[in-house]
Design a protein around this motif. Structure first.
Motif, PDB file in Angstrom:
ATOM      1  N   PHE A   1       1.061  -1.326  -0.003  1.00  0.00           N
ATOM      2  CA  PHE A   1      -0.117   0.577   0.201  1.00  0.00           C
ATOM      3  C   PHE A   1       0.809   1.029   0.062  1.00  0.00           C
ATOM      4  CE2 PHE A   1      -2.313  -3.713   2.146  1.00  0.00           C
ATOM      5  CZ  PHE A   1      -3.796  -3.642   1.548  1.00  0.00           C
ATOM      6  N   VAL A   2       2.412   1.048  -0.777  1.00  0.00           N
ATOM      7  CA  VAL A   2       3.045   1.998  -0.232  1.00  0.00           C
ATOM      8  C   VAL A   2       3.659   2.116  -1.972  1.00  0.00           C
ATOM      9  CG1 VAL A   2       5.488   3.278   0.788  1.00  0.00           C
ATOM     10  CG2 VAL A   2       3.513   2.611   1.761  1.00  0.00           C
ATOM     11  N   THR A   3       3.370   3.307  -2.566  1.00  0.00           N
ATOM     12  CA  THR A   3       3.549   3.295  -4.011  1.00  0.00           C
ATOM     13  C   THR A   3       5.189   3.384  -4.126  1.00  0.00           C
ATOM     14  OG1 THR A   3       3.750   5.578  -4.091  1.00  0.00           O
ATOM     15  CG2 THR A   3       1.446   4.644  -5.040  1.00  0.00           C
ATOM     16  N   THR A   4       6.444   3.622  -5.131  1.00  0.00           N
ATOM     17  CA  THR A   4       7.330   3.675  -5.575  1.00  0.00           C
ATOM     18  C   THR A   4       7.916   4.895  -5.570  1.00  0.00           C
ATOM     19  OG1 THR A   4       6.969   3.388  -8.140  1.00  0.00           O
ATOM     20  CG2 THR A   4       7.909   1.716  -6.865  1.00  0.00           C
ATOM     21  N   ASP A   5       6.947   5.545  -5.940  1.00  0.00           N
ATOM     22  CA  ASP A   5       7.002   7.286  -5.964  1.00  0.00           C
ATOM     23  C   ASP A   5       7.097   7.642  -4.613  1.00  0.00           C
ATOM     24  OD1 ASP A   5       6.389   8.140  -8.764  1.00  0.00           O
ATOM     25  OD2 ASP A   5       4.127   8.432  -8.505  1.00  0.00           O
ATOM     26  N   THR A   6       6.473   7.422  -3.076  1.00  0.00           N
ATOM     27  CA  THR A   6       6.590   7.428  -2.157  1.00  0.00           C
ATOM     28  C   THR A   6       7.684   6.890  -1.689  1.00  0.00           C
ATOM     29  OG1 THR A   6       4.487   7.329  -1.608  1.00  0.00           O
ATOM     30  CG2 THR A   6       5.829   6.652   0.103  1.00  0.00           C
ATOM     31  N   ALA A   7       8.010   5.570  -2.327  1.00  0.00           N
ATOM     32  CA  ALA A   7       9.871   5.027  -2.101  1.00  0.00           C
ATOM     33  C   ALA A   7      10.766   6.082  -2.317  1.00  0.00           C
ATOM     34  CB  ALA A   7       9.388   3.915  -2.389  1.00  0.00           C
ATOM     35  N   ALA A   8      10.331   6.509  -2.851  1.00  0.00           N
ATOM     36  CA  ALA A   8      11.318   7.499  -3.924  1.00  0.00           C
ATOM     37  C   ALA A   8      11.277   8.844  -2.961  1.00  0.00           C
ATOM     38  CB  ALA A   8      11.300   7.835  -5.415  1.00  0.00           C
ATOM     39  N   ALA A   9      10.262   9.141  -2.285  1.00  0.00           N
ATOM     40  CA  ALA A   9      10.298  10.265  -1.686  1.00  0.00           C
ATOM     41  C   ALA A   9      11.241  10.291  -0.229  1.00  0.00           C
ATOM     42  CB  ALA A   9       9.299  11.265  -1.047  1.00  0.00           C
ATOM     43  N   GLN A  10      10.603   8.857   0.078  1.00  0.00           N
ATOM     44  CA  GLN A  10      11.442   8.537   1.780  1.00  0.00           C
ATOM     45  C   GLN A  10      12.956   7.718   1.061  1.00  0.00           C
ATOM     46  OE1 GLN A  10       9.990   7.676   4.344  1.00  0.00           O
ATOM     47  NE2 GLN A  10      11.462   6.696   5.410  1.00  0.00           N
ATOM     48  N   ARG A  11      13.228   7.818   0.379  1.00  0.00           N
ATOM     49  CA  ARG A  11      14.716   7.400   0.424  1.00  0.00           C
ATOM     50  C   ARG A  11      15.441   8.673   0.236  1.00  0.00           C
ATOM     51  NH1 ARG A  11      14.004   3.376   2.413  1.00  0.00           N
ATOM     52  NH2 ARG A  11      14.094   1.022   1.404  1.00  0.00           N
ATOM     53  N   ALA A  12      14.562   9.544  -0.701  1.00  0.00           N
ATOM     54  CA  ALA A  12      15.499  10.823  -0.497  1.00  0.00           C
ATOM     55  C   ALA A  12      16.319  11.631   0.203  1.00  0.00           C
ATOM     56  CB  ALA A  12      14.553  11.958  -1.768  1.00  0.00           C
ATOM     57  N   LEU A  13      14.914  11.358   1.531  1.00  0.00           N
ATOM     58  CA  LEU A  13      14.716  11.790   2.132  1.00  0.00           C
ATOM     59  C   LEU A  13      16.160  11.662   3.969  1.00  0.00           C
ATOM     60  CD1 LEU A  13      11.293  12.673   3.517  1.00  0.00           C
ATOM     61  CD2 LEU A  13      12.636  14.368   3.556  1.00  0.00           C
ATOM     62  N   GLU A  14      16.263   9.687   3.501  1.00  0.00           N
ATOM     63  CA  GLU A  14      17.544   9.226   4.039  1.00  0.00           C
ATOM     64  C   GLU A  14      18.764   8.986   3.962  1.00  0.00           C
ATOM     65  OE1 GLU A  14      15.660   4.975   5.626  1.00  0.00           O
ATOM     66  OE2 GLU A  14      14.486   5.706   3.722  1.00  0.00           O
ATOM     67  N   VAL A  15      18.719   9.304   2.365  1.00  0.00           N
ATOM     68  CA  VAL A  15      20.581   9.166   1.895  1.00  0.00           C
ATOM     69  C   VAL A  15      20.744  10.548   1.398  1.00  0.00           C
ATOM     70  CG1 VAL A  15      20.175   7.198   0.688  1.00  0.00           C
ATOM     71  CG2 VAL A  15      19.801   9.425  -0.662  1.00  0.00           C
ATOM     72  N   ASP A  16      19.272  11.954   2.102  1.00  0.00           N
ATOM     73  CA  ASP A  16      20.256  13.307   1.678  1.00  0.00           C
ATOM     74  C   ASP A  16      20.285  13.963   0.812  1.00  0.00           C
ATOM     75  OD1 ASP A  16      20.418  16.068   2.998  1.00  0.00           O
ATOM     76  OD2 ASP A  16      22.643  15.904   3.159  1.00  0.00           O
ATOM     77  N   ALA A  17      19.771  13.258  -0.272  1.00  0.00           N
ATOM     78  CA  ALA A  17      20.042  13.213  -1.470  1.00  0.00           C
ATOM     79  C   ALA A  17      18.857  14.847  -2.150  1.00  0.00           C
ATOM     80  CB  ALA A  17      18.825  13.130  -2.647  1.00  0.00           C
ATOM     81  N   ASP A  18      19.540  15.965  -2.748  1.00  0.00           N
ATOM     82  CA  ASP A  18      19.428  17.782  -3.068  1.00  0.00           C
ATOM     83  C   ASP A  18      18.094  17.160  -3.682  1.00  0.00           C
ATOM     84  OD1 ASP A  18      21.998  18.366  -1.962  1.00  0.00           O
ATOM     85  OD2 ASP A  18      22.358  17.489  -4.244  1.00  0.00           O
ATOM     86  N   VAL A  19      17.707  16.258  -4.640  1.00  0.00           N
ATOM     87  CA  VAL A  19      16.670  16.244  -5.831  1.00  0.00           C
ATOM     88  C   VAL A  19      15.969  15.570  -6.075  1.00  0.00           C
ATOM     89  CG1 VAL A  19      17.893  16.915  -8.063  1.00  0.00           C
ATOM     90  CG2 VAL A  19      15.584  17.806  -7.020  1.00  0.00           C
TER      91      VAL A  19
END
Length: 260
Positions: free
Chosen positions: A155-173
């Protein structure tokens, strides 16, 4: 095996015009297939792999989150008339992202890049378990990190996964790769008068109900001020242009954080 030279700390070889030191590249599963078809196309993967290499050679650290819709979508089993439970279907979709990640890994290594596939689901025969610090270390060593399995929960999309991982690895964008030039007021393939937006706020996306990423992903990015760049990856060189901060696609976020 990939060339060992790409395994060095290539993040230290950043070009002077590089806008972002680290990005999450969000690819749909359909990006690995021929237009209108299912499965995995070696040709399409090769095109994406070469663009990723071009962007990586600029010195940008790249982590990839890919979907699995070219193989299976959990939503296709939703509803009371299916024997497959919806939660099970979502797990099946997560496994589809692992399949795509393995294919993309080989395509990238075929052209000399060093990669690691990490998975939120335990599939230790083919992928490492996602551990935040390990993922960051791989990126610092100049490896392309492919993050599969969503976040490991249904019940979690890969779009949300991308947002979550961006926060975790401190991506700029978050670089959201699509087949059109950015975010439009309507579907440009069916409405020739659809307007292409240059810039949007998170609130614009939600209030206008624009189909960019799901609402949970947009809310997560809004809360943590994580910008999103939606662009056409089918235009050759656009991934490299995006990491250099050139004007491509639609910028979503605080205007003060814009690449313009």
């Amino acid at each position: 095996m990939p060339a060992s030279s790409t395994d060095a700390d290539s993040s230290n070889k950043r070009s002077s015009d590089l806008q972002y030191r680290r990005v999450i590249l969000k690819l749909s599963g359909e990006s690995l297939a021929e237009s209108g078809k299912r499965g995995i196309s070696d040709t399409e993967m090769g095109v994406i792999a070469r663009q990723i290499k071009q962007a990586h050679e600029s010195g940008c650290q790249i982590a990839i989150v890919n979907g699995g819709g070219n193989i299976l979508r959990g939503a296709q089993f939703s509803g009371a008339n299916h024997s497959v439970q919806e939660a099970t279907a979502h797990y099946m979709g997560m496994l589809a992202t692992v399949i795509n990640s393995l294919a993309l890994q080989d395509a990238l290594e075929h052209i000399g890049l060093s990669t690691r596939v990490m998975s939120a689901l335990p599939v230790d025969k083919v992928a490492e378990k996602f551990i935040r610090r390990r993922a960051i270390r791989h990126l610092e060593k100049g490896r392309i990190v492919i993050l599969s399995g969503g976040i490991g929960s249904p019940f979690v999309t890969t779009d949300t996964a991308a947002a979550q991982r961006a926060l975790e690895v401190d991506a700029d964008v978050i670089l959201k790769a699509t087949r059109v030039d950015g975010v439009y007021s309507d579907d440009p393939e069916t409405n020739p008068h659809a307007v292409l937006y240059d810039q949007l706020s998170y609130q614009d996306v939600m209030s206008k109900k624009l189909r960019v990423m799901d609402a949970t992903a947009i809310a997560l990015c809004s809360e943590h001020r994580k910008p999103i760049l939606v662009f056409n990856f089918k235009r050759d060189g656009n991934i490299a242009k995006a990491v250099r901060g050139e004007t491509v696609g639609t910028w979503i976020g605080d205007p003060k954080d814009s690449q313009n």
